[in-house]
Write a protein that holds these residues in place. Structure first.
Motif, short mmCIF file in Angstrom:
data_model
loop_
_atom_site.label_atom_id
_atom_site.label_comp_id
_atom_site.label_asym_id
_atom_site.label_seq_id
_atom_site.Cartn_x
_atom_site.Cartn_y
_atom_site.Cartn_z
N VAL A 189 0.83 -1.20 0.00
CA VAL A 189 0.00 0.00 0.00
C VAL A 189 0.87 1.26 0.00
N GLU A 205 -10.11 12.37 -0.10
CA GLU A 205 -11.07 11.58 0.69
C GLU A 205 -12.47 11.95 0.25
N ILE A 256 -7.31 5.62 -1.79
CA ILE A 256 -7.21 4.23 -1.31
C ILE A 256 -8.34 4.09 -0.31
N ASN A 257 -9.40 3.44 -0.75
CA ASN A 257 -10.69 3.57 -0.05
C ASN A 257 -11.22 2.25 0.45
N ARG A 258 -12.03 2.34 1.48
CA ARG A 258 -12.82 1.20 1.96
C ARG A 258 -14.19 1.27 1.30
N SER A 259 -14.59 0.17 0.67
CA SER A 259 -15.90 0.09 0.05
C SER A 259 -16.63 -1.14 0.58
N GLU A 272 -16.50 -6.05 3.09
CA GLU A 272 -15.75 -4.81 3.28
C GLU A 272 -14.36 -5.02 2.67
N THR A 274 -10.79 -3.12 0.24
CA THR A 274 -10.00 -1.93 -0.05
C THR A 274 -9.70 -1.85 -1.53
N ILE A 475 -7.09 -3.86 -3.90
CA ILE A 475 -5.87 -3.99 -3.10
C ILE A 475 -5.78 -5.37 -2.47
N ASP A 476 -6.89 -5.88 -1.97
CA ASP A 476 -6.86 -7.18 -1.29
C ASP A 476 -6.42 -8.29 -2.24
#
Length: 501
Positions: A189, A205, A256-259, A272, A274, A475-476
Motif C-alpha cells: 500500500v 477523501e 485508497i478507499n474502503r468500500s 468490506e 480496499t 488492493i486485497d
C-alpha cells in the motif's frame, strides 16, 4: 534453545485450569504490591537493534554499558540456577540469560513465576554465550502486562482456520509468517501511494455514506441517518465523487478507499474491502493501461521480484502484458465467432450448452459477459488486459467509436481473477442520463445490483468534465497475488465471520 524448551501448554494442563492458575498468580502479585499492568517502560533498544549493534560480539564476550529492552515471553528453559527466556517485540527476538548470582534470589524467584505470554521489561548487559547465542543478561526484570490466557503450543501452533481468523491477535503471535504477510501488505500500500504521488496524483477523501448508490453495479448496505431522517448507503465505490473533482479542476486524483458490497462471501470476496481508484484528465484507456502496469510493478518490487509464484503458477509481471478483446476470447473458447450480430436465441443456446444460468431480462451484452466469466476468465493466468466490454455491463464507460454496443473498458485478469478495471470515462451528460435511466429500469425489473439515478452527478457533468481515464485496483486481491495467499481472509487482519456459537 530447542533442548529442554517448554511451554505451559506442553504440560498437559487444560486451558481452563491454566487460566484459573494465572488469575491466582495475578492476585498474588497484587497482594505483594506488584502492579501487573504498567503504564510505560523506557527502552534503549528494540530487539532487532540489539542484534544490529552487538552482532559482532565473540562467544564468551560481554559488551560494556547497560541496555533496556521489552518483549513478550514466548519460550523458557529452566536449568537450576539459570533460566533462559526468549522474548519477542515488533522487530524480532532475543534470548535472556537469567542467572541467580546476577539477579539475586528474590528477583530470580520472581522470574520463575512469570508465564509465557507475559510482557516484561529488562535492564541488563549484552553478551554472547559460549555456545554463540547473543543474549541479554538481566540485572532487573519488570512485569509490564500479565497474560491470563495461554499461548498456543509452539510445536503445534495455531492451525484451526476458524480460530486463526476470529482471534487474529493470537494468530499473529503464534504464526510469524502471518505477521510477515501483513507487513508486506503495508509495504504494498505504501509503494502504491508513493507511485501515485510520483506521477503527480493528489490523494483525496470522499464520502463513505452516499444518498444514491453508484459507481459500480453491486448490492449496497443500507442505513438510516436519524438527524436528517433519510436513507443512506455505504459506498460501493467512490467513482462518482472522484469524477466530480475532475469537473472541479483537479486533474489527477486517487483514493485508497474502503468500500462495501452486501453480497456473498468467498475466498475472493469480503463485504468490506480496499480499492485504489484513480482518475486522470486528458488521457484514455491506453493511459490507464500504462498506469496499471506501473502501479502493480511498483507494488511487486516493494516486496520481491517481478517474477512471482502464485499457488504453484509462475507469473511474470515484468513481461509485456497481453491485450485481448472479450469477443475474440469468447469465440476461441466456444469454437465459433461471437458478436452482436449473433442472435439472442443462439447466445442463450450457447449459455445453456455451457452451463451458464441466464435471466429473461438479459441482453446480448450480459449474455456474452457471462459466457466470458464462465469459460474464459479462469484460464487467463498471465497478466491480460481484456478489452471492449459490452455497453450493457459498463454503464459508466465511453462507447467505442463506430461500435456503440461496446465500450472503451478493460479488466486486468491475472491467475484467473480480476485485478483491475478501467475505462475511458463517459463525459457526455446526455448519454450518461440514458445509462442511468436504463439502470433504473433494470432495478425495477429486479436487478438489486443496478445503480441509482444520481441527478447531482449528471449536473456535475453538465458543467463539463475533461476527457479522462479512470482506474480501480482491488488492493486485497493484489496483496493475495504478491504474497501467494489463496484466500482473501489471509490478507485481511479481521475478516468478517459468522457470530461465535
Amino acid at each position: 534453545m530447542a533442548d529442554g524448551e517448554t511451554t505451559a501448554e506442553g504440560t498437559g494442563v487444560p486451558p481452563e485450569d491454566e487460566f484459573a492458575a494465572r488469575c491466582e498468580r495475578l492476585q498474588a502479585l497484587r497482594d505483594t504490591g506488584v502492579e501487573p499492568y504498567r503504564d510505560r517502560f523506557d527502552r534503549t533498544h528494540t530487539l532487532a537493534g540489539i542484534a544490529g549493534e552487538f552482532g559482532s560480539l565473540e562467544p564468551g564476550a560481554e559488551a560494556d554499558g547497560v541496555v533496556s529492552v521489552a518483549g513478550r515471553i514466548i519460550a523458557r528453559r529452566d536449568q537450576g540456577k539459570v533460566t533462559f527466556l526468549v522474548i519477542r517485540d515488533g522487530s524480532g527476538e532475543v534470548q535472556l540469560f537469567c542467572r541467580v548470582n546476577v539477579l539475586g534470589a528474590d528477583a530470580y524467584d520472581f522470574i520463575g513465576g512469570l508465564d509465557l505470554g507475559d510482557w516484561i521489561g529488562v535492564t541488563g548487559t549484552v553478551l554472547r554465550t559460549r555456545r554463540g547465542e547473543l543474549s541479554v543478561s538481566p540485572t532487573e526484570v519488570t512485569l509490564l502486562s500479565k497474560s491470563l490466557r495461554p499461548l498456543p503450543d509452539k510445536f503445534h501452533g495455531l492451525t484451526d482456520v476458524e480460530t486463526r481468523y476470529r482471534q487474529r491477535y493470537v494468530d499473529l503471535i503464534a504464526n510469524p509468517e502471518v505477521k510477515e504477510t501483513f507487513e508486506k501488505r503495508f509495504a504494498i500500500v505504501s509503494a502504491i501511494r508513493r507511485e501515485m504521488e510520483t506521477r503527480g496524483f493528489v490523494e483525496v477523501e470522499t464520502p463513505m455514506l452516499h444518498p444514491v448508490p453508484g459507481g459500480a453495479t453491486a448490492r449496497p448496505f443500507v442505513t438510516h441517518h436519524n438527524a436528517l431522517d433519510m436513507q443512506l448507503y455505504l459506498r460501493i465505490a467512490p467513482e462518482l465523487y472522484l469524477k466530480r473533482l475532475l469537473v472541479g479542476g483537479f486533474e489527477r486524483v486517487f483514493e485508497i478507499n474502503r468500500s462495501f458490497r452486501n453480497e456473498g462471501m468467498s475466498p475472493r470476496h469480503n463485504p468490506e474491502f480496499t480499492m485504489l481508484e484513480a482518475y486522470q484528465a486528458f488521457t484514455n484507456l491506453d493511459g490507464m493501461m500504462e498506469l496499471t502496469e506501473g502501479i502493480i510493478r511498483a507494488a511487486a518490487a516493494a516486496v520481491g521480484p517481478l517474477l512471482i509464484s502464485y499457488q504453484g503458477a509462475e507469473i511474470d509481471l515484468g513481461a509485456p502484458w497481453a491485450r485481448r478483446t472479450m469477443l475474440s476470447l469468447v469465440g476461441e473458447a466456444i469454437g465459433e465467432d461471437v458478436s452482436f450480430a449473433t442472435s439472442d436465441v443462439h447466445l442463450r443456446h450457447l449459455c445453456e450448452q455451457h452451463g451458464v444460468a441466464v435471466e429473461p431480462s438479459w441482453g446480448k451484452g450480459k449474455l456474452i459477459t457471462e459466457l466470458f466469466e464462465k469459460l474464459v476468465e479462469h484460464t487467463l493466468v498471465q497478466p491480460t488486459f481484456v478489452t471492449e466490454y459490452p455497453l450493457e455491463t459498463s454503464p459508466l464507460a465511453r462507447k467505442k467509436p463506430g461500435e456503440p454496443q461496446l465500450t472503451e473498458r478493460f479488466e486486468l485478469i491475472v491467475t484467473g481473477r480480476e485485478m483491475a478495471n478501467a475505462f475511458s470515462e463517459l463525459i457526455d451528460p446526455a448519454d450518461q442520463r440514458e445509462r442511468f435511466a436504463e439502470q433504473v429500469r433494470a432495478k425495477g425489473a429486479g436487478d438489486e445490483e443496478a445503480m441509482g439515478y444520481d441527478e447531482d452527478y449528471l449536473r456535475a457533468l453538465e458543467h463539463a468534465m475533461p476527457p479522462a481515464g479512470g482506474l480501480g485496483i482491488g488492493i486485497d486481491r493484489l496483496v493475495m497475488l504478491l504474497t501467494d495467499q489463496a484466500s482473501i481472509r489471509d490478507v485481511l487482519l479481521f475478516p468478517h465471520m459468522r457470530p461465535e456459537a
